[in-house]
Each structure stands twice: as structure tokens, then as C-alpha cells.
Write a protein that holds these residues in place. Sequence first.
Motif, PDB file in Angstrom:
ATOM      1  N   TRP A 245       7.502  -4.744   5.365  1.00 52.56           N
ATOM      2  CA  TRP A 245       7.566  -3.597   6.288  1.00 52.56           C
ATOM      3  C   TRP A 245       6.667  -3.782   7.501  1.00 52.56           C
ATOM      4  O   TRP A 245       6.262  -2.818   8.155  1.00 52.56           O
ATOM      5  CB  TRP A 245       7.209  -2.276   5.588  1.00 52.56           C
ATOM      6  CG  TRP A 245       8.063  -1.934   4.419  1.00 52.56           C
ATOM      7  CD1 TRP A 245       9.177  -2.582   3.988  1.00 52.56           C
ATOM      8  CD2 TRP A 245       7.887  -0.827   3.515  1.00 52.56           C
ATOM      9  NE1 TRP A 245       9.699  -1.968   2.889  1.00 52.56           N
ATOM     10  CE2 TRP A 245       8.919  -0.885   2.565  1.00 52.56           C
ATOM     11  CE3 TRP A 245       6.943   0.204   3.428  1.00 52.56           C
ATOM     12  CZ2 TRP A 245       9.049   0.027   1.535  1.00 52.56           C
ATOM     13  CZ3 TRP A 245       7.068   1.123   2.394  1.00 52.56           C
ATOM     14  CH2 TRP A 245       8.110   1.040   1.458  1.00 52.56           C
TER      15      TRP A 245
ATOM     16  N   HIS B  10      11.732   0.940 -11.328  1.00 55.90           N
ATOM     17  CA  HIS B  10      11.730   0.275 -10.018  1.00 55.90           C
ATOM     18  C   HIS B  10      10.454  -0.561  -9.964  1.00 55.90           C
ATOM     19  O   HIS B  10       9.348  -0.013  -9.925  1.00 55.90           O
ATOM     20  CB  HIS B  10      11.750   1.347  -8.921  1.00 55.90           C
ATOM     21  CG  HIS B  10      11.632   0.818  -7.535  1.00 55.90           C
ATOM     22  ND1 HIS B  10      12.652   0.180  -6.873  1.00 55.90           N
ATOM     23  CD2 HIS B  10      10.593   0.851  -6.654  1.00 55.90           C
ATOM     24  CE1 HIS B  10      12.266  -0.156  -5.658  1.00 55.90           C
ATOM     25  NE2 HIS B  10      11.010   0.235  -5.500  1.00 55.90           N
TER      26      HIS B  10
ATOM     27  N   SER C 187      12.226  -5.637  -6.863  1.00 56.05           N
ATOM     28  CA  SER C 187      12.120  -5.708  -5.406  1.00 56.05           C
ATOM     29  C   SER C 187      10.882  -6.505  -5.009  1.00 56.05           C
ATOM     30  O   SER C 187       9.938  -6.603  -5.778  1.00 56.05           O
ATOM     31  CB  SER C 187      12.018  -4.276  -4.868  1.00 56.05           C
ATOM     32  OG  SER C 187      12.076  -4.244  -3.484  1.00 56.05           O
TER      33      SER C 187
ATOM     34  N   VAL D  55       8.181  -3.599  -8.250  1.00 56.43           N
ATOM     35  CA  VAL D  55       8.024  -4.257  -6.948  1.00 56.43           C
ATOM     36  C   VAL D  55       6.895  -5.277  -6.995  1.00 56.43           C
ATOM     37  O   VAL D  55       5.769  -4.945  -7.411  1.00 56.43           O
ATOM     38  CB  VAL D  55       7.686  -3.216  -5.842  1.00 56.43           C
ATOM     39  CG1 VAL D  55       7.635  -3.887  -4.470  1.00 56.43           C
ATOM     40  CG2 VAL D  55       8.683  -2.071  -5.835  1.00 56.43           C
TER      41      VAL D  55
ATOM     42  N   ILE E  48      13.650   7.116  -6.256  1.00 55.90           N
ATOM     43  CA  ILE E  48      12.475   6.383  -6.721  1.00 55.90           C
ATOM     44  C   ILE E  48      11.266   7.313  -6.582  1.00 55.90           C
ATOM     45  O   ILE E  48      11.125   7.997  -5.574  1.00 55.90           O
ATOM     46  CB  ILE E  48      12.288   5.105  -5.875  1.00 55.90           C
ATOM     47  CG1 ILE E  48      13.450   4.138  -6.161  1.00 55.90           C
ATOM     48  CG2 ILE E  48      10.940   4.456  -6.145  1.00 55.90           C
ATOM     49  CD1 ILE E  48      13.547   2.967  -5.197  1.00 55.90           C
TER      50      ILE E  48
ATOM     51  N   LEU F  13       4.563  -6.654  -4.701  1.00 55.63           N
ATOM     52  CA  LEU F  13       4.087  -6.441  -3.324  1.00 55.63           C
ATOM     53  C   LEU F  13       3.521  -7.713  -2.711  1.00 55.63           C
ATOM     54  O   LEU F  13       3.668  -7.942  -1.502  1.00 55.63           O
ATOM     55  CB  LEU F  13       3.018  -5.335  -3.303  1.00 55.63           C
ATOM     56  CG  LEU F  13       3.533  -3.908  -3.485  1.00 55.63           C
ATOM     57  CD1 LEU F  13       2.358  -2.939  -3.588  1.00 55.63           C
ATOM     58  CD2 LEU F  13       4.441  -3.493  -2.344  1.00 55.63           C
TER      59      LEU F  13
ATOM     60  N   ALA G  48       8.365   4.159 -10.250  1.00 51.76           N
ATOM     61  CA  ALA G  48       8.020   2.889  -9.598  1.00 51.76           C
ATOM     62  C   ALA G  48       6.763   2.274 -10.197  1.00 51.76           C
ATOM     63  O   ALA G  48       5.801   2.989 -10.502  1.00 51.76           O
ATOM     64  CB  ALA G  48       7.797   3.142  -8.103  1.00 51.76           C
TER      65      ALA G  48
ATOM     66  N   GLY H 101       7.080   7.349  -7.012  1.00 50.59           N
ATOM     67  CA  GLY H 101       5.874   6.576  -7.240  1.00 50.59           C
ATOM     68  C   GLY H 101       4.650   7.451  -7.301  1.00 50.59           C
ATOM     69  O   GLY H 101       4.266   7.961  -8.350  1.00 50.59           O
ATOM     70  N   LYS H 102       4.050   7.656  -6.128  1.00 55.03           N
ATOM     71  CA  LYS H 102       2.756   8.344  -6.015  1.00 55.03           C
ATOM     72  C   LYS H 102       2.692   9.660  -6.784  1.00 55.03           C
ATOM     73  O   LYS H 102       1.688   9.955  -7.429  1.00 55.03           O
ATOM     74  CB  LYS H 102       2.503   8.596  -4.526  1.00 55.03           C
ATOM     75  CG  LYS H 102       1.176   9.196  -4.184  1.00 55.03           C
ATOM     76  CD  LYS H 102       0.087   8.156  -4.179  1.00 55.03           C
ATOM     77  CE  LYS H 102      -1.218   8.722  -3.676  1.00 55.03           C
ATOM     78  NZ  LYS H 102      -1.549   8.304  -2.334  1.00 55.03           N
TER      79      LYS H 102
ATOM     80  N   ASP I 131       6.519   7.146   2.863  1.00 54.92           N
ATOM     81  CA  ASP I 131       6.226   6.425   1.627  1.00 54.92           C
ATOM     82  C   ASP I 131       4.750   6.538   1.226  1.00 54.92           C
ATOM     83  O   ASP I 131       3.857   6.278   2.029  1.00 54.92           O
ATOM     84  CB  ASP I 131       6.600   4.944   1.791  1.00 54.92           C
ATOM     85  CG  ASP I 131       6.787   4.280   0.453  1.00 54.92           C
ATOM     86  OD1 ASP I 131       7.887   4.381  -0.105  1.00 54.92           O
ATOM     87  OD2 ASP I 131       5.821   3.685  -0.048  1.00 54.92           O
ATOM     88  N   GLY I 132       4.538   6.944  -0.010  1.00 55.33           N
ATOM     89  CA  GLY I 132       3.188   7.024  -0.549  1.00 55.33           C
ATOM     90  C   GLY I 132       2.364   8.171   0.014  1.00 55.33           C
ATOM     91  O   GLY I 132       1.145   8.216  -0.170  1.00 55.33           O
TER      92      GLY I 132
ATOM     93  N   ASP J 138       4.589  -0.683  -8.587  1.00 52.16           N
ATOM     94  CA  ASP J 138       4.375  -1.651  -7.506  1.00 52.16           C
ATOM     95  C   ASP J 138       3.172  -2.498  -7.890  1.00 52.16           C
ATOM     96  O   ASP J 138       2.103  -1.952  -8.191  1.00 52.16           O
ATOM     97  CB  ASP J 138       4.078  -0.927  -6.188  1.00 52.16           C
ATOM     98  CG  ASP J 138       5.281  -0.162  -5.636  1.00 52.16           C
ATOM     99  OD1 ASP J 138       6.228   0.061  -6.384  1.00 52.16           O
ATOM    100  OD2 ASP J 138       5.229   0.210  -4.450  1.00 52.16           O
TER     101      ASP J 138
ATOM    102  N   SER K 101      14.081   6.698  -1.499  1.00 51.45           N
ATOM    103  CA  SER K 101      12.746   6.219  -1.846  1.00 51.45           C
ATOM    104  C   SER K 101      11.725   6.695  -0.829  1.00 51.45           C
ATOM    105  O   SER K 101      11.980   6.677   0.374  1.00 51.45           O
ATOM    106  CB  SER K 101      12.755   4.689  -1.896  1.00 51.45           C
ATOM    107  OG  SER K 101      11.540   4.200  -2.376  1.00 51.45           O
ATOM    108  N   GLY K 102      10.578   7.119  -1.335  1.00 54.68           N
ATOM    109  CA  GLY K 102       9.471   7.451  -0.458  1.00 54.68           C
ATOM    110  C   GLY K 102       9.258   8.925  -0.242  1.00 54.68           C
ATOM    111  O   GLY K 102      10.166   9.644   0.164  1.00 54.68           O
ATOM    112  N   GLY K 103       8.035   9.376  -0.558  1.00 50.36           N
ATOM    113  CA  GLY K 103       7.600  10.711  -0.172  1.00 50.36           C
ATOM    114  C   GLY K 103       7.764  11.813  -1.185  1.00 50.36           C
ATOM    115  O   GLY K 103       7.274  12.921  -0.960  1.00 50.36           O
TER     116      GLY K 103
ATOM    117  N   ARG L  31      -0.532   2.001  -5.651  1.00 47.42           N
ATOM    118  CA  ARG L  31       0.251   2.779  -4.682  1.00 47.42           C
ATOM    119  C   ARG L  31      -0.312   2.474  -3.305  1.00 47.42           C
ATOM    120  O   ARG L  31      -1.530   2.358  -3.134  1.00 47.42           O
ATOM    121  CB  ARG L  31       0.162   4.301  -4.914  1.00 47.42           C
ATOM    122  CG  ARG L  31       0.551   4.791  -6.260  1.00 47.42           C
ATOM    123  CD  ARG L  31       1.907   4.341  -6.747  1.00 47.42           C
ATOM    124  NE  ARG L  31       2.976   4.464  -5.766  1.00 47.42           N
ATOM    125  CZ  ARG L  31       4.034   3.658  -5.737  1.00 47.42           C
ATOM    126  NH1 ARG L  31       4.136   2.673  -6.576  1.00 47.42           N
ATOM    127  NH2 ARG L  31       4.978   3.838  -4.842  1.00 47.42           N
TER     128      ARG L  31
END
Length: 241
Positions: free
Chosen positions: A141, A50, A81, A52, A220, A54, A9, A222-223, A171-172, A11, A196-198, A19
Amino acid sequence: MPKLELLPAVDVRDGQAVRLVHGESGSETSYGSPLEAALAWQSSGAEWLHLVDLDAAFGTGDNRALIAEVAGAMDIKVELSGGIRDDASLAAALATGCRRVNLGTAALETPEWVAKVIAEHGDKIAVGLDVRGTTLRGRGWTRDGGDLYETLARLDSEGCARYVVTDIAKDGTLQGPNLALLRDVCAATDKPVVASGGVSSLADLRAISLLVPEGVEGAIVGKALYAEAFTLEEALKAVAA
Ligand SMILES: O=C(O)c1ccccc1NCC(=O)[C@H](O)[C@H](O)COP(=O)(O)O
């Protein structure tokens, strides 16, 4: 068995790769140039990015030119996104050459428009199901947007090709994915699901890989990549096994 697709990701907030924690505005950690991050994931072997916007998701402006620059620089597939809610933002997103876009708020607030663009664009449209519990959240969100399973049934009936499922509580946070949620969503639809997330570890990715037969197509990340919990090369190897 097909292997799990990985989507690193990027973002973007205020021109920077960031993040967030729980997707909350103001919780940003900055990681510098989005283009450099995206090129790094590409040269590490990613097949997808991915990406994004934001600011567009939160309604605090947009990074449209930068997003187009990053997407245009990629040789790999891009999932875009953030703030894609009407004809103009959809046209701008698709004009970047991305492989698909991810609609979130629009699926909750303007369902007729989403049904129309699903009919027009087929699998170029995915819908992000971003949840707290089983309640969907829109507008970056920040606002409740209805029941997950009612919305999923409606989108299925309209021919939505794919869902990106995020447990906002994860997420994150590097706390691991919500595998039960992924299983439940897969049981409720025949369409592919992107998790996605975590994600925090290679073990998390292997656990998500075990859900491929149930309908999970991708994850996905990210962090965990930005925090260097593992490298993208290690992640790709872990899901190839
Ligand atoms: O995708 C969105 O539109 C969005 C809107 C508002 C806040 C966050 C948003 N996306 C965040 C992501 O897609 C994350 O990159 C992804 O869930 C990765 O999470 P993690 O691996 O836990 O960092």
C-alpha cells in the motif's frame, strides 16, 4: 438472502499477530502469537480466516513457514494475502492448503501474469483492490498503481472471481467501513466483493450485511476484534439475523 461471511484477520509481522493503522509499516500494535489468534477465531465459530504476511507485502522478508503452520492448523477456510507476486510465492501460498489467495501488487504491476493465474486457478484467486480515493495502492500500500475502475474492468474481462476491497484511509482506524465505496464497486462488477477495513461495531457489520443483495459477500474484521469492541460470537450472531 445469503448471510454475510465474516473473515477475522490475522496479520503477521516479524512472527507476531499485529494491527496496523492505515496499513502503515511502523504503526504496529502487537497481539502475540498468530497461531493462538487464529485458533481462537476458529474456536469462536469462524468459517474463514484472513491471513496476511505483512513482511512479504512490505518486502521486509516473509513469515512463510509460520503462515504455512497457521494455515495448516486450521479446519476452516483460509484466505491468504501478502506478497504473492510470482509463480514461486503463489505455489507456496497454494501449498498451504488455503482456500484462496489474494493478489494485490501483482494485479497492478504484472497484469499478464495475473491474467494467466486467473485462467489457471479460477476462484482460488481473488484480487485485493486497496485504494486511497479511487487510486489503487501496491507494494504494501505504499505506491500508486492506477485507477480502481479501469483495473476492475480489466480484471472482470479476464474472469477474476472476486475482489477484496479496502479503503486504506479506514483500515485499522475503527472509523467504520466505506459503504459508499463498497456500493460503487458492487455497481461496477457482477463479481462478489469482500469488504475490508474500518469495521468498528456490530452496527457496521449490520450495515455491510445490507449490501449483500448488491454483491457484498463478506467482511474482514481485524482491529475491532483485537480491541474487544465485540466478540466474534456476537459478530456472527449479528450477521446471522
Ligand atoms: O492485505 C495485505 O496485503 C496488506 C498489505 C499491506 C498492509 C495491510 C494489508 N492488509 C491488512 C488487512 O487485510 C487487514 O487485516 C484488514 O483490512 C482489516 O482491517 P481492520 O478491520 O480495519 O483492522
